[in-house]
Design a protein around this motif. Structure first.
Motif, PDB file in Angstrom:
ATOM      1  N   GLN A  11      37.023  35.653  40.292  1.00 36.03           N
ATOM      2  CA  GLN A  11      36.021  35.567  41.337  1.00 36.03           C
ATOM      3  C   GLN A  11      36.097  36.851  42.158  1.00 36.03           C
ATOM      4  N   THR A  12      34.953  37.331  42.595  1.00 30.32           N
ATOM      5  CA  THR A  12      34.879  38.601  43.317  1.00 30.32           C
ATOM      6  C   THR A  12      35.856  38.656  44.486  1.00 30.32           C
ATOM      7  N   ASP A  13      35.934  37.603  45.257  1.00 28.37           N
ATOM      8  CA  ASP A  13      36.775  37.614  46.450  1.00 28.37           C
ATOM      9  C   ASP A  13      38.232  37.236  46.176  1.00 28.37           C
ATOM     10  N   LYS A  14      38.606  37.109  44.902  1.00 24.91           N
ATOM     11  CA  LYS A  14      39.974  36.709  44.555  1.00 24.91           C
ATOM     12  C   LYS A  14      40.770  37.804  43.848  1.00 24.91           C
ATOM     13  N   ALA A  16      41.990  40.685  44.930  1.00 23.35           N
ATOM     14  CA  ALA A  16      43.154  41.129  45.712  1.00 23.35           C
ATOM     15  C   ALA A  16      44.295  40.110  45.625  1.00 23.35           C
ATOM     16  N   ASP A  17      43.950  38.828  45.613  1.00 21.10           N
ATOM     17  CA  ASP A  17      44.972  37.788  45.465  1.00 21.10           C
ATOM     18  C   ASP A  17      45.671  37.921  44.110  1.00 21.10           C
ATOM     19  N   LEU A  48      35.810  42.944  37.389  1.00 22.40           N
ATOM     20  CA  LEU A  48      36.356  41.612  37.640  1.00 22.40           C
ATOM     21  C   LEU A  48      37.142  41.080  36.439  1.00 22.40           C
ATOM     22  N   LEU A  81      42.030  31.363  40.480  1.00 21.23           N
ATOM     23  CA  LEU A  81      41.239  32.516  40.906  1.00 21.23           C
ATOM     24  C   LEU A  81      40.143  32.892  39.900  1.00 21.23           C
ATOM     25  N   SER A  83      36.813  32.974  37.462  1.00 23.07           N
ATOM     26  CA  SER A  83      35.397  32.597  37.508  1.00 23.07           C
ATOM     27  C   SER A  83      34.898  32.196  36.122  1.00 23.07           C
TER      28      SER A  83
END
Length: 97
Positions: A11-14, A16-17, A48, A81, A83
């Protein structure tokens, strides 16, 4: 030797995690008996998509790692995390004479 490739889409916002998880996990994976090499690769067309590339002495060494508590915990955190469904496969080097 056995080569293991695991392709994962995040996922785009994951992302960094995932970087944090991998940074912490890589030295532990490298220290597992039978692990010869582990690295992270990023897809050139889609940032990604990441793949791990690892080399193992044999299938038994990889399987012992995959049955470890460390793997189960790390994989559980990582797959949350995603997608898309991951793709994993194992290969043997071939020498053609």
């Amino acid at each position: 030797m056995l080569v293991r490739i695991v392709r994962m889409t995040f996922q785009t916002d994951k992302v960094a995690d995932f970087h944090t998880i991998f940074r912490q996990s890589q030295p532990v994976i490298r220290s597992f008996p039978g692990c010869l090499h582990v690295e992270l690769l990023q897809d050139t067309a889609n940032p990604l998509i990441y793949s791990t590339l690892s080399h193992w002495e044999n299938a038994a060494a990889l399987e012992a790692y995959r049955q470890s508590d460390f793997f189960r915990e790390t994989w559980s955190k990582t797959k949350a995390l995603f997608s898309d469904k991951p793709l994993a496969f194992s290969l043997h080097p071939v020498t053609i004479t």
